[in-house]
Scaffold this motif. Sequence first.
Motif, mmCIF file in Angstrom:
data_model
loop_
_atom_site.group_PDB
_atom_site.id
_atom_site.type_symbol
_atom_site.label_atom_id
_atom_site.label_comp_id
_atom_site.label_asym_id
_atom_site.label_seq_id
_atom_site.Cartn_x
_atom_site.Cartn_y
_atom_site.Cartn_z
ATOM 1 N N LEU A 1 0.834 -1.200 0.000
ATOM 2 C CA LEU A 1 0.000 0.000 0.000
ATOM 3 C C LEU A 1 0.867 1.247 0.000
ATOM 4 C CD1 LEU A 1 -2.627 -1.043 2.693
ATOM 5 C CD2 LEU A 1 -2.950 -1.060 0.215
ATOM 6 N N GLU A 2 0.454 2.243 -0.755
ATOM 7 C CA GLU A 2 1.193 3.501 -0.785
ATOM 8 C C GLU A 2 0.477 4.620 -0.043
ATOM 9 O OE1 GLU A 2 2.612 4.846 -4.510
ATOM 10 O OE2 GLU A 2 4.350 3.531 -4.329
ATOM 11 N N ARG A 3 -0.718 4.362 0.420
ATOM 12 C CA ARG A 3 -1.444 5.360 1.195
ATOM 13 C C ARG A 3 -2.358 4.633 2.164
ATOM 14 N NH1 ARG A 3 -5.494 8.149 -3.144
ATOM 15 N NH2 ARG A 3 -5.699 9.580 -1.387
ATOM 16 N N GLY A 4 -2.724 5.329 3.234
ATOM 17 C CA GLY A 4 -3.611 4.730 4.209
ATOM 18 C C GLY A 4 -5.027 4.598 3.682
ATOM 19 N N LEU A 5 -5.850 3.859 4.431
ATOM 20 C CA LEU A 5 -7.246 3.641 4.078
ATOM 21 C C LEU A 5 -8.128 4.220 5.172
ATOM 22 C CD1 LEU A 5 -6.978 -0.079 2.932
ATOM 23 C CD2 LEU A 5 -6.948 1.947 1.474
ATOM 24 N N TRP A 6 -9.196 4.879 4.770
ATOM 25 C CA TRP A 6 -10.133 5.502 5.698
ATOM 26 C C TRP A 6 -11.525 4.948 5.401
ATOM 27 C CZ3 TRP A 6 -12.299 10.966 4.389
ATOM 28 C CH2 TRP A 6 -13.362 11.272 5.245
ATOM 29 N N VAL A 7 -12.065 4.185 6.367
ATOM 30 C CA VAL A 7 -13.433 3.696 6.255
ATOM 31 C C VAL A 7 -14.337 4.744 6.904
ATOM 32 C CG1 VAL A 7 -15.022 1.812 6.722
ATOM 33 C CG2 VAL A 7 -12.593 1.331 6.426
ATOM 34 N N ASP A 8 -15.132 5.396 6.098
ATOM 35 C CA ASP A 8 -15.966 6.502 6.566
ATOM 36 C C ASP A 8 -17.202 5.946 7.269
ATOM 37 O OD1 ASP A 8 -17.332 8.819 6.997
ATOM 38 O OD2 ASP A 8 -17.304 9.516 4.925
ATOM 39 N N SER A 9 -17.287 6.151 8.586
ATOM 40 C CA SER A 9 -18.426 5.657 9.362
ATOM 41 C C SER A 9 -19.481 6.731 9.578
ATOM 42 C CB SER A 9 -17.942 5.138 10.721
ATOM 43 O OG SER A 9 -17.314 6.172 11.468
ATOM 44 N N GLY A 10 -19.353 7.870 8.881
ATOM 45 C CA GLY A 10 -20.313 8.957 9.044
ATOM 46 C C GLY A 10 -21.587 8.742 8.250
ATOM 47 N N ARG A 11 -22.683 9.292 8.730
ATOM 48 C CA ARG A 11 -23.974 9.125 8.069
ATOM 49 C C ARG A 11 -24.185 10.135 6.961
ATOM 50 N NH1 ARG A 11 -28.337 10.085 10.801
ATOM 51 N NH2 ARG A 11 -29.627 8.530 9.756
ATOM 52 N N ALA A 12 -23.353 11.186 6.891
ATOM 53 C CA ALA A 12 -23.537 12.219 5.869
ATOM 54 C C ALA A 12 -22.824 11.883 4.576
ATOM 55 C CB ALA A 12 -23.044 13.565 6.395
ATOM 56 N N GLY A 13 -22.151 10.751 4.514
ATOM 57 C CA GLY A 13 -21.335 10.451 3.347
ATOM 58 C C GLY A 13 -22.112 10.028 2.122
ATOM 59 N N SER A 14 -23.277 9.380 2.309
ATOM 60 C CA SER A 14 -24.022 8.879 1.154
ATOM 61 C C SER A 14 -25.489 8.731 1.524
ATOM 62 C CB SER A 14 -23.458 7.531 0.701
ATOM 63 O OG SER A 14 -23.697 6.538 1.687
ATOM 64 N N GLU A 15 -26.337 8.551 0.505
ATOM 65 C CA GLU A 15 -27.764 8.367 0.754
ATOM 66 C C GLU A 15 -28.020 7.075 1.511
ATOM 67 O OE1 GLU A 15 -29.939 8.614 -2.838
ATOM 68 O OE2 GLU A 15 -29.294 10.653 -3.323
#
Length: 652
Positions: A428-442
């Motif tokens: 991997l060349e960059r970190g990974l961010w799992v977005d747990s926010g509710r505003a990210g998608s419908e």
Amino acid sequence: MTAELVRGQNHPLPHTRLEIRVAAGAPLLACATLGDAQGTVRGTEWLAHPGSPTLPGIEVSRQAAADLRFHVDLGAMPEQVGLVRILLALPEDTGGPDRFGVTAAPFAAVTSTEGTEIASFTLTGLGAESAVVALELYRRQGAWKVRAVGQGYAGGLAELLSDQGLARARAVATGIQETVARHLAGAVQAPLSSAPDSARSRPDGVPSSAAPAPAGSVPAQQPASATPRAAVPDAVPQPAGAQQDGAVNYTHPGRRTSTPPTPPPAAPPAEPGQPRRPVAGDATGWSLEERLYNQVWGMFEDLARSVAAYRSAMDFAESRMDQELDRVLADPRNRVGGAGDAAREAARAKHDELAARAREVLDRDLDQLVAESEVVEPALPAAYARWDNPVWHAYRVPMEIPMALRLGDVHLPEHPDLRIPMLVRLPLERGLWVDSGRAGSEAALLMDEAQLRGLAMDTAVSVAGRLLAVYPPGEFTVHVIDPAGSAAASLAPLTVTGVLAEPPAAGAAGVSAVLAKLTRRVDLLQMAVRGGAAGSLPPDLDAAEHLLIVNDFPHGFDDRAVTQLRYLADEGPTVGVHLLMVVDREETSDYGPVLDPLWRSMLRITPVPDDHLADPWVGHVWTYEPPAVPRGSRVLVQALEQVAAARRAWRR
């Protein structure tokens, strides 16, 4: 519509906050210079580069990569600045290509921060040049425009900076190249490993010590996401490439410049008038794994371009109908009566005819890609396969690091069922961010907050489990920070199988201990790499890649811990320390813009389907699907049990 620029052409910029994405066939370093109204660069304080990446209004990528990002805020530019030049250069003395003529033509896209593409430019016609002015953003009468430049310099970055009037240009360029070389050297793992070189070689024939071609914009990105990536939107993966004697043998299966020693299997002959029947591995490459990787990338690009052609044809049909209707309505005699109705019906009939022809061509291309996907998907190795692929039931711990890892799937609305694997290059060349926010998608907005957090952590465990499963024994180590212990259920596959380096860290003391340990590791490895003193490393420092899973950030983090985390995100990937963060960004809003570079440094993925990735060719917004383990399946636990057993045997 997107303006596809040619050299010398300009285009107005309707937004002041921009992102410039660059996709290339080889790692590039990014620079930017600010100039006054006459274009003069007044000094090094007006030069942004990987060693000093931020100036008022602009930020460049810190590391050399084939997928670069420039973040621009024209509204924050000093009043005396009237010109911003976007510069690209090939890293020197790194074993990579020494001129643009042996790489795929770089592609630059100017987009708004919302992902809307404004203009693009393919830098064709480059030969002996090793540095180039790609674009200029300039101010005229209070408004900003972008100009496609494409002016290359055979003398490299030093000649380019000297041509812009920068004092001591050669010394400045040398310092920039040394900074980039240190970053690339930090990715060298083989000299620090006790494993034989052959055990650490990738299937493409490139030793793991070579700087990998990064993922792109989305299936990039990395597929990315082209980043490639991404350009996978944030990220899509970039096409694979093998380097020998500084020359790139190929960058994409459609642009071969040499013949691999192991040819792909021949496709069965097609019946007259019928399309060619697809074959798994029917792409160029040095091994079946690489051919499948390139084939997936070819499918990704084919789908992107086919849909782009369809959308362009539909836009043309709409525009033509609007023009014809405007001409009809321009004559008052045609606004009422039979003549006007007939003209309007004719315009709509022509529109429907053009739309039907465009859809027919798209359906033909989609049918071919669906047939290819049905053949390729079952043939993928474990690292590329979905969790429900039967290959996982025959899983055995590998002895070599694969080329890439599947992080999920991407698809377009024209055919949601045609899903392209999102592959990112390893390491991997960059970190990974799992977005747990509710505003990210419908989809996230419709879910309960606790349920979404659980899914986000499940996604992180799925990704971590894949990484553990595709690395040889002892080559990958996972740490977990779970300050409140809220992720115990999701972490069960990792904890019950015993594949974690230590139990998940809890509380402020646990957070500090893990971060201190990994920060020390990064410091020691960087000093060893820079000083060429790998043999002087402490005996208790293993040479494995390390992954830190962070849950519930910033809970349990004080200011010192946040600083250490940012340091790991910036410097860790170059020496094999990676981040996998499960975060709701809104919960970090108290930090303001301090954490913005952290989010930009990581590839955002989501626990539910979300439209946020862009390809590196035409900039479509792709829907990302996470790598979910089938409900009730024990495939992840069974794979991790084999990993744990292989580790115990390896340590004996």
